[in-house]
Design a protein around this motif. Sequence first.
Motif, PDB file in Angstrom:
ATOM      1  N   ILE A 224      45.088  49.918  35.282  1.00 13.95           N
ATOM      2  CA  ILE A 224      45.343  48.580  34.730  1.00 13.95           C
ATOM      3  C   ILE A 224      44.514  47.536  35.473  1.00 13.95           C
ATOM      4  O   ILE A 224      43.914  46.641  34.864  1.00 13.95           O
ATOM      5  N   HIS A 225      44.444  47.684  36.791  1.00  7.83           N
ATOM      6  CA  HIS A 225      43.612  46.789  37.605  1.00  7.83           C
ATOM      7  C   HIS A 225      42.140  46.909  37.206  1.00  7.83           C
ATOM      8  O   HIS A 225      41.457  45.908  36.989  1.00  7.83           O
ATOM      9  N   ASP A 226      41.668  48.145  37.097  1.00 12.53           N
ATOM     10  CA  ASP A 226      40.255  48.366  36.771  1.00 12.53           C
ATOM     11  C   ASP A 226      39.908  47.906  35.356  1.00 12.53           C
ATOM     12  O   ASP A 226      38.744  47.630  35.054  1.00 12.53           O
ATOM     13  N   ALA A 227      40.922  47.820  34.499  1.00 13.76           N
ATOM     14  CA  ALA A 227      40.702  47.325  33.135  1.00 13.76           C
ATOM     15  C   ALA A 227      40.680  45.794  33.087  1.00 13.76           C
ATOM     16  O   ALA A 227      40.491  45.210  32.020  1.00 13.76           O
ATOM     17  N   GLY A 228      40.865  45.162  34.250  1.00 14.66           N
ATOM     18  CA  GLY A 228      40.819  43.708  34.319  1.00 14.66           C
ATOM     19  C   GLY A 228      42.031  43.016  33.737  1.00 14.66           C
ATOM     20  O   GLY A 228      41.942  41.863  33.284  1.00 14.66           O
ATOM     21  N   LEU A 229      43.172  43.703  33.783  1.00 17.97           N
ATOM     22  CA  LEU A 229      44.355  43.174  33.097  1.00 17.97           C
ATOM     23  C   LEU A 229      45.329  42.433  34.014  1.00 17.97           C
ATOM     24  O   LEU A 229      46.332  41.902  33.528  1.00 17.97           O
ATOM     25  N   GLN A 230      45.054  42.410  35.312  1.00 19.21           N
ATOM     26  CA  GLN A 230      45.985  41.687  36.181  1.00 19.21           C
ATOM     27  C   GLN A 230      45.992  40.207  35.814  1.00 19.21           C
ATOM     28  O   GLN A 230      44.937  39.593  35.645  1.00 19.21           O
ATOM     29  N   GLY A 231      47.190  39.664  35.662  1.00 19.03           N
ATOM     30  CA  GLY A 231      47.323  38.270  35.251  1.00 19.03           C
ATOM     31  C   GLY A 231      47.411  38.095  33.743  1.00 19.03           C
ATOM     32  O   GLY A 231      47.725  37.005  33.264  1.00 19.03           O
TER      33      GLY A 231
END
Length: 291
Positions: A224-231
Amino acid sequence: MKILKNEPLAHFTNTKTGGLADFLAFPESAESVQALLKFANANELPVTVIGNASNLIVRDGGIRGLTLILTQMNQISVSETTVVADAGASLIEVTKQAQQASLTGLEFAAGIPGSVGGAIFMNAGAYGGEISMVAESVVVLTKEATLKTIEKSELDFGYRQSRVQEEGDIVLTATFKLQPGDGQAIQAQMDDLNARRAAKQPLDLPSCGSVFKRPTGYFAGKLIHDAGLQGFQIGGAQVSMKHAGFIVNVGDATATDYLNVIHHVQEVVFDKFGVALETEVRIIGDSIPTH
């Protein structure tokens, strides 16, 4: 025994979301649960048990029939190397009492915010430990309202799975078999795990805990982090900036907000990495409010 009518489940879930329960009861004994189940069966009312609603999302349409919260059933007893706990007892409190008795084996659960019944139901785990490692037997109430003891060998534990989950039994008590240990060393390990949890997880905001199961060969949070989804945020539900495996309520989120964020995360991670994220969080209730 307290029974509420048309009660918002948002008052009880860790996400602070969820629609109305037709009837919400807080039984204080196994006999009370049995009586409620017999009444519900006789009146063809569906029965839902939600533990202490930590790893749970209740849809905004709420829950029909009778909903049970077992947190009034919270007795814990320790005898030699055995701990017996009611389904509604806090798992964290069980770990504390085990430590006080210098019993080792439950340290991994020191920070898991669930109830004993929920922990058995989904074979809760953290930091390399799982409930299946220490559970010896459980007493359940079957759908037909009969009492039954199920031994560990028959519980069919798997990753976030158990026979209780498959058959719809209601856990009443669980027996854990631990080992003698050094009380100070046990406390030190629990403190270490809790410090690690506090450093990595968004414990200051309402959440349903870890949202997704660990995909084989991956970590959900890293994907999820690597997909740029944080936030990423819909309504008041946001992918945590502290740990991407958590979705937090940053202000007046609804269960629908949570579910929309979950679906978006699943779509993006699958599109980018070809990995299908399965939810670990239990999702129950009606989608459309009927009240």
